[in-house]
Design an enzyme around this catalytic site. Structure first.
Site, PDB file in Angstrom:
ATOM      1  CB  SER A   1      24.791  31.098  15.189  1.00 51.44           C
ATOM      2  OG  SER A   1      23.782  30.466  14.417  1.00 51.44           O
TER       3      SER A   1
ATOM      4  CE1 TYR B   1      22.849  30.222  19.922  1.00 47.07           C
ATOM      5  CE2 TYR B   1      21.775  29.881  17.805  1.00 47.07           C
ATOM      6  CZ  TYR B   1      22.917  29.908  18.580  1.00 47.07           C
ATOM      7  OH  TYR B   1      24.134  29.633  17.996  1.00 47.07           O
TER       8      TYR B   1
END
Length: 312
Positions: free
Chosen positions: A180, A193
């Site tokens: 990501s 995250y």
């Protein structure tokens, strides 16, 4: 009059020649990609995901010897059957299946053994899996933090360490991390995250330098969001800086685009690819060159989002 006629004929001729050049260029690239994949042992984690399936289709047609990994054995079997039904068995290889759950670290030694038992070696390792969590930091338990770190960091690096000796011995291999963009940008309400994505990004950046002398390539591909199939349901979102940086549409990347970029990366061996819209790319540069400004904008975005939520 003659010059006019010449011009009339010249323009279509230029268009046709240009189109022909682009067609030949595309054809050559496709042939090179097929050559790159033919007989290569390729492992894809989370193969049953949208991107995993697309990669499996592209690489299977290219003649790769696939090792499909995932948590759900039934989905892996269904994908393998689909690939077999959609391809010519004389030109492709039946995929091997390995059950893999990065959140269960106790099974990782067994997984590494199963992977190496498939073909005895590994040419390409594609990390596609990820566990996402979004919540205010004070609501996340330490157990959840550990679970996310296992899935997004400790699991992948354990698999890398398990297969790396084989790659070093053969002095070849390509490891690709699909990560990501939050491995480069820390966005509020995604503390755990973002931390896991920063950690795995740093690991692969260090790994790249360490294994280059052995002929092993390491590539990272950072994206904003992989588009899912449209659900027909619209979810209202706050009009803030955070929503612009993290919203899914229209700035998401399709699985087809991602699979195509991964295929090109196998040929180019490019170190880093960022597939993101201009706002996210600008945010990365702002974070590096104007950190105080970036932090102020992000904090303002949190306040703006909170205010909108309070009004709603």
């Amino acid at each position: 009059m003659d010059s006019v006629k010449t011009t009339v004929w010249l323009v279509p001729a230029v268009v046709v020649v240009t189109a022909g050049v682009f067609y030949l260029y595309g054809l050559i690239l496709r042939l090179l990609n097929k050559t790159t994949l033919r007989n290569k042992v390729v492992l894809i984690t989370d193969s049953a995901s949208a991107l995993g399936k697309e990669c499996a289709k592209v690489f299977h047609k290219g003649g790769a010897r696939l090792i499909l990994c995932g948590k759900n054995w039934e989905k892996l079997e269904a994908l393998a059957e689909q690939l077999a039904n959609e391809s010519d068995p004389t030109l492709t290889f039946p995929p091997k299946l390995v059950e893999l759950d990065f959140s269960d670290m106790k099974l990782m030694p067994e997984v590494v053994s199963d992977v190496l038992d498939c073909y005895g070696c590994l040419d390409v390792l594609i990390f596609n899996s990820s566990m996402k969590v979004k919540a205010p930091v004070q609501t996340l338990s330490l157990e959840m933090d550990k679970l996310v770190m296992d899935a997004n960091y400790f699991g992948p690096i354990t698999l890398v360490k398990g297969v790396l000796p084989s790659m070093i011995t053969r002095r070849s291999g390509h490891i690709i991390l699909v990560n990501s963009i939050q491995g480069k940008l820390a966005v509020p309400f995604r503390t755990t995250y973002a931390a896991s994505k920063h950690a795995v990004q740093a690991f692969f950046d260090c790994l790249r330098a360490e294994v280059q002398e052995y002929g092993i390539s390491v590539s990272t591909l950072s994206h904003t969001f992989i588009k899912a199939a449209p659900s027909g349901k619209q979810t209202p979102t706050a009009k803030s800086v955070l929503s612009v940086l993290t919203r899914q549409k229209p700035h998401g990347i399709s699985p087809e685009e991602m699979a195509g970029e991964l295929l090109k990366t196998l040929s180019s061996k490019k170190n880093e690819i960022i597939m993101a819209h201009s706002i996210s790319k600008a945010a990365i540069y702002a974070r590096s060159f104007f950190p105080n400004f970036f932090f102020a904008v992000i904090a303002a975005g949190v306040r703006s989002a909170a205010a909108v939520e309070h009004v709603q």
